[in-house]
Scaffold this motif. Structure first.
Motif, PDB file in Angstrom:
ATOM      1  N   TYR B 224      65.558   2.782  45.957  1.00 13.48           N
ATOM      2  CA  TYR B 224      65.021   3.957  45.369  1.00 13.48           C
ATOM      3  C   TYR B 224      64.215   4.014  44.272  1.00 13.48           C
ATOM      4  O   TYR B 224      63.316   4.912  44.014  1.00 13.48           O
ATOM      5  CB  TYR B 224      66.258   5.261  45.335  1.00 13.48           C
ATOM      6  CG  TYR B 224      66.880   5.155  44.036  1.00 13.48           C
ATOM      7  CD1 TYR B 224      66.615   5.712  43.035  1.00 13.48           C
ATOM      8  CD2 TYR B 224      68.280   4.227  44.016  1.00 13.48           C
ATOM      9  CE1 TYR B 224      67.481   5.801  41.652  1.00 13.48           C
ATOM     10  CE2 TYR B 224      68.970   4.301  42.883  1.00 13.48           C
ATOM     11  CZ  TYR B 224      68.457   4.948  41.648  1.00 13.48           C
ATOM     12  OH  TYR B 224      69.102   4.973  40.666  1.00 13.48           O
ATOM     13  N   TYR B 249      70.113  11.142  40.193  1.00 13.28           N
ATOM     14  CA  TYR B 249      69.608   9.764  39.728  1.00 13.28           C
ATOM     15  C   TYR B 249      68.155   9.591  40.135  1.00 13.28           C
ATOM     16  O   TYR B 249      67.238   8.675  39.638  1.00 13.28           O
ATOM     17  CB  TYR B 249      70.227   8.587  40.296  1.00 13.28           C
ATOM     18  CG  TYR B 249      70.717   8.611  41.772  1.00 13.28           C
ATOM     19  CD1 TYR B 249      70.047   8.133  42.677  1.00 13.28           C
ATOM     20  CD2 TYR B 249      71.791   9.086  42.004  1.00 13.28           C
ATOM     21  CE1 TYR B 249      70.355   8.054  44.095  1.00 13.28           C
ATOM     22  CE2 TYR B 249      72.489   9.363  43.435  1.00 13.28           C
ATOM     23  CZ  TYR B 249      71.450   8.950  44.539  1.00 13.28           C
ATOM     24  OH  TYR B 249      71.765   8.842  45.650  1.00 13.28           O
ATOM     25  N   LEU B 252      65.899  11.059  37.248  1.00 12.13           N
ATOM     26  CA  LEU B 252      65.932  10.082  36.053  1.00 12.13           C
ATOM     27  C   LEU B 252      64.938   9.126  36.588  1.00 12.13           C
ATOM     28  O   LEU B 252      64.068   9.101  35.736  1.00 12.13           O
ATOM     29  CB  LEU B 252      67.503   9.326  36.170  1.00 12.13           C
ATOM     30  CG  LEU B 252      68.401   9.454  35.009  1.00 12.13           C
ATOM     31  CD1 LEU B 252      67.898  10.518  33.976  1.00 12.13           C
ATOM     32  CD2 LEU B 252      69.767   9.416  35.347  1.00 12.13           C
ATOM     33  N   LYS B 256      61.051   8.914  34.579  1.00 12.28           N
ATOM     34  CA  LYS B 256      60.522   7.720  33.766  1.00 12.28           C
ATOM     35  C   LYS B 256      59.130   7.307  34.409  1.00 12.28           C
ATOM     36  O   LYS B 256      58.286   7.196  33.682  1.00 12.28           O
ATOM     37  CB  LYS B 256      61.449   6.510  34.154  1.00 12.28           C
ATOM     38  CG  LYS B 256      61.268   5.369  33.514  1.00 12.28           C
ATOM     39  CD  LYS B 256      61.887   3.911  34.232  1.00 12.28           C
ATOM     40  CE  LYS B 256      63.494   4.096  34.306  1.00 12.28           C
ATOM     41  NZ  LYS B 256      64.017   2.751  34.715  1.00 12.28           N
ATOM     42  N   THR B 259      56.369  10.148  32.930  1.00 13.48           N
ATOM     43  CA  THR B 259      55.833   9.902  31.590  1.00 13.48           C
ATOM     44  C   THR B 259      55.114   8.769  31.405  1.00 13.48           C
ATOM     45  O   THR B 259      54.286   8.544  30.494  1.00 13.48           O
ATOM     46  CB  THR B 259      57.248  10.000  30.790  1.00 13.48           C
ATOM     47  OG1 THR B 259      58.195   9.090  31.028  1.00 13.48           O
ATOM     48  CG2 THR B 259      57.768  11.244  30.623  1.00 13.48           C
ATOM     49  N   ALA B 279      72.162  13.295  30.261  1.00  6.13           N
ATOM     50  CA  ALA B 279      71.091  13.250  29.578  1.00  6.13           C
ATOM     51  C   ALA B 279      70.219  14.340  29.665  1.00  6.13           C
ATOM     52  O   ALA B 279      69.479  14.741  28.914  1.00  6.13           O
ATOM     53  CB  ALA B 279      70.277  12.009  29.942  1.00  6.13           C
ATOM     54  N   PHE B 283      66.921  15.404  26.966  1.00 12.60           N
ATOM     55  CA  PHE B 283      65.585  15.404  27.204  1.00 12.60           C
ATOM     56  C   PHE B 283      64.866  16.416  26.604  1.00 12.60           C
ATOM     57  O   PHE B 283      65.383  17.410  26.389  1.00 12.60           O
ATOM     58  CB  PHE B 283      65.044  15.337  28.656  1.00 12.60           C
ATOM     59  CG  PHE B 283      65.389  14.253  29.466  1.00 12.60           C
ATOM     60  CD1 PHE B 283      64.893  12.839  28.935  1.00 12.60           C
ATOM     61  CD2 PHE B 283      66.298  14.061  30.632  1.00 12.60           C
ATOM     62  CE1 PHE B 283      65.149  11.629  29.650  1.00 12.60           C
ATOM     63  CE2 PHE B 283      66.471  12.921  31.210  1.00 12.60           C
ATOM     64  CZ  PHE B 283      65.906  11.652  30.746  1.00 12.60           C
ATOM     65  N   THR B 284      63.668  16.058  26.225  1.00  8.52           N
ATOM     66  CA  THR B 284      62.647  17.194  25.828  1.00  8.52           C
ATOM     67  C   THR B 284      61.552  17.321  26.747  1.00  8.52           C
ATOM     68  O   THR B 284      60.973  16.129  27.068  1.00  8.52           O
ATOM     69  CB  THR B 284      61.849  16.780  24.372  1.00  8.52           C
ATOM     70  OG1 THR B 284      63.140  16.324  23.400  1.00  8.52           O
ATOM     71  CG2 THR B 284      61.390  18.232  23.972  1.00  8.52           C
TER      72      THR B 284
END
Lengths: 331, 331
Positions: B224, B249, B252, B256, B259, B279, B283-284
DNA sequence: CTGAAAGCGCTTACAG
DNA sequence: CTGAAAGCGCTTACAG
């Protein structure tokens, strides 16, 4: 699916329990049981889906093929990863894991170990609260294999596998220095654990050696979220240019606080953590950490367990210190 | 710490095994054993740290006071939280948990369940790969309590506690719409699970009903991470203004990727996830999610287990569907 | 080559 | 009020 007993099985295969047991345990050839007889027994066993009663077998053999795992919190990613590794590495053995969380409470730790002992586990792997030295030593000395990991008792012969905490923090500090950070804030835990003390010592030694300002702060485990927020805000006001978190969950909490206050990482304040977390590579910027070698910790715990389980007992010194690895990301 | 047997203990207390056993099991008063005699037995037991042999007791009682927990991956935060909850809720009972991870492999699932059955667990709690319906039904029908959670077999009477996956996704979509997002990308798993199908159905129903562009994508569980990256990049190129991830997941991994490509959340692309993660509040911006009620899932699993363990058997329908909760953060 | 029997350490009718 | 004995389901010397 019904439980047929050895006796019934033997009856159906027209042999004695002895013969059936021997064959079922793969000792048929050694005892020169007729091939035909063996076939017959195996066939009946398959046909009736024979399941040897584990309790009975444990009772006669005096072993339960069970290892008790005691951790502070199985929901913590570090410990759940350890559990996963142990389980995977045990997958091709007969051993199974029984596990429990102490929530950092020593009474609960003793109760848990006691429960496992009542169940005659063959060995204990524990990340101790470090408040039960005498109790655990008594168990170990009575002949039950014990391996401590993550936390250990410094003045004790109890086998353990740990990580070099002092060096781990050092690596983090050096890294921060290489990024020209000098006002490094440290957020740690108020816990009587040597793993923790070592980390804190490394920071304090560095602080003194370099005459750096004292940005050493701790919070209580039970209330770390709220306290972390307070401590981080204060440190930020004090003008730190870096924040070093003692554990992954402290880092998570600290980052939350930092960003909510509008501080930017790594420009304003750089952030590093002792202990990795799934999210640290997802953050922007990616958080640099010192990584604990989970698979190797698990592997070495089992190594020490099996050594103790063998005839001769522990062969090595019983102390395994692993090197934590610096994983440089963007901070 | 040495194991003294009931027989020895009885000898030292100058009573029969029967009397000792009765007293030790708290049946002294019921059988009107002399107070003095009781005291004596208890004292000797304490003095020699008597531990009744669990295997022997299990053998006679036909119960092991053990529950087998089978999950895809104990290192996954959802399952480790379930394990933690189960364990905590079981803490004041005699029950212990034996657990194992299938890694989404059905052969491993069967082997694991088989191992647990060999150990005579009293009940099974399993998040199935959903490829072992016949096998699990046979076990259930043979009288062994079974509770499925997270995943179940739709055309089966197997007791289960699940979450309303369809509504969960709907909540996420409505939320996104309230933020004026219309080009919603969906990243899901290529798994034959009804929990997954329901989520995907909810998206596809919405897509058709609103004639939205087809931004439905799936990746393979085993790979994945890499595939997620590809799918997300593609979706971003296609101009989505929101990304809905089917699991924590995936989210997540997707974040990644997003961004790293310089996309900003929530301005460029808003992100939401089915399933929470430690998390996501860090995060922002904080990620809005649909939260699975872990404690209540665990609680209901145990409720169904204990119902089955009781005389009358299952009282309820055996189907418990929990409502997933929308947790609105900044996305 | 195979079986009768003891033993592992408990619990629980059954007696008295 | 308390004990002798059977039984749970295995394994393993010991015989033959």
């Amino acid at each position: 699916m019904q439980n047929i007993s050895l006796e019934e099985l033997a009856g159906k295969a027209k042999v004695s329990k002895t013969t059936a047991s021997l064959v079922l345990n793969g000792k048929g050839d050694r005892y020169k049981i007729n091939k035909d007889t063996q076939q017959r027994i195996l066939r009946v066993a398959a046909e009736y889906n024979y399941r040897p009663n584990f309790s009975a077998r444990s009772l006669t053999k005096g072993r339960t093929m069970t290892i008790g795992l005691v951790v502070p919190n199985i929901a913590d990613s570090f410990y759940s990863n350890i559990a996963f590794q142990l389980e995977q590495q045990l997958a091709n053995t007969e051993y199974q894991l029984l596990m429990g969380s102490t929530r950092e409470n020593s009474e609960r730790e003793e109760a848990l170990i006691n429960t496992f002992l009542n169940r005659q586990v063959d060995a204990l792997i524990v990340a101790t609260t470090q408040k039960k030295q005498a109790y655990i030593e008594r168990i170990y000395n009575s002949g039950i294999p014990v391996v401590l990991f993550d936390r250990h008792y410094p003045n004790s012969l109890l086998p353990h596998v740990i990580v070099d905490n002092y060096r781990g923090i050092n690596k983090l500090i050096y890294h921060l220095q290489s990024k020209s950070r000098t006002n490094i804030g440290y957020i740690g835990l108020e816990l009587q654990l040597d793993a923790i003390k070592e980390r804190q010592l490394a920071y304090n030694d560095w602080m003194k050696a370099t005459s750096s300002p004292d940005f050493f702060r701790t919070v209580h485990y039970e209330n770390y979220q709220a306290e972390c927020e307070g401590v981080v805000s204060q440190l930020l006001q004090n003008g730190v240019d870096a924040l070093l978190f003692e554990t992954h969950y402290l880092a998570l909490e600290g980052i939350k606080c930092m960003t909510s206050k509008g501080f930017h990482c790594p420009d304003d304040v750089n952030v590093v953590s002792f202990g990795d977390h799934q999210a640290f590579s997802v953050f922007t910027p990616g958080i640099t950490v010192v990584h604990q070698p989970v698979a190797r910790i698990a592997e070495n715990c089992l190594k020490l367990v099996f050594e103790q389980l063998k005839e001769g007992g522990l062969q090595s010194s019983g102390e395994i210190i692993l090197e934590p690895k610096l994983v440089i990301r963007n901070t």
